[in-house]
Design a protein around this motif. Structure first.
Motif, mmCIF file in Angstrom:
data_model
loop_
_atom_site.group_PDB
_atom_site.id
_atom_site.type_symbol
_atom_site.label_atom_id
_atom_site.label_comp_id
_atom_site.label_asym_id
_atom_site.label_seq_id
_atom_site.Cartn_x
_atom_site.Cartn_y
_atom_site.Cartn_z
ATOM 1 N N GLN A 257 0.890 -1.190 -0.001
ATOM 2 C CA GLN A 257 -0.075 -0.015 -0.107
ATOM 3 C C GLN A 257 0.787 1.146 0.019
ATOM 4 O O GLN A 257 0.526 2.151 -0.656
ATOM 5 N N ARG A 258 1.924 1.348 0.716
ATOM 6 C CA ARG A 258 2.864 2.512 0.804
ATOM 7 C C ARG A 258 3.569 2.757 -0.341
ATOM 8 O O ARG A 258 3.465 3.829 -0.855
ATOM 9 N N ARG B 287 0.926 4.116 -3.031
ATOM 10 C CA ARG B 287 0.700 5.385 -2.867
ATOM 11 C C ARG B 287 1.796 6.302 -3.114
ATOM 12 O O ARG B 287 1.644 7.487 -3.879
ATOM 13 N N SER C 85 1.587 9.013 -5.999
ATOM 14 C CA SER C 85 2.036 10.651 -6.052
ATOM 15 C C SER C 85 2.928 10.979 -7.050
ATOM 16 O O SER C 85 2.841 12.062 -7.515
#
Length: 70
Positions: free
Chosen positions: A43-44, A47, A51
């Motif tokens: 998930q990190r 993201r 971004s």
């Protein structure tokens, strides 16, 4: 392994042994069980990539706007 019949064992193997499992229904993959730390890392990273993509896209649109004004 039948996850429904041995769910606790599957969770223990994911947590303690770091194993991941693909859950299938009628032979088709429908879900996965994996260690929470692996899920959080995925998930990190997702993201961060999103971004970076947004930042790059904004930069490209800013360049297009500048070129169009001239």
């Amino acid at each position: 392994m039948k996850a429904r019949q041995q769910f606790g064992e599957v969770l223990d193997k994911a947590y303690y042994q770091g194993r991941s499992f693909l859950i299938e229904r009628a032979g088709k993959p429908v879900a996965a069980i994996m260690p929470a730390r692996l899920y959080e890392a995925i998930q990190r990273e997702s993201r961060q990539r999103f971004s970076a993509c947004v930042t790059e896209t904004r930069s490209e649109f800013a360049t297009l706007s500048t070129l169009e004004k001239d």
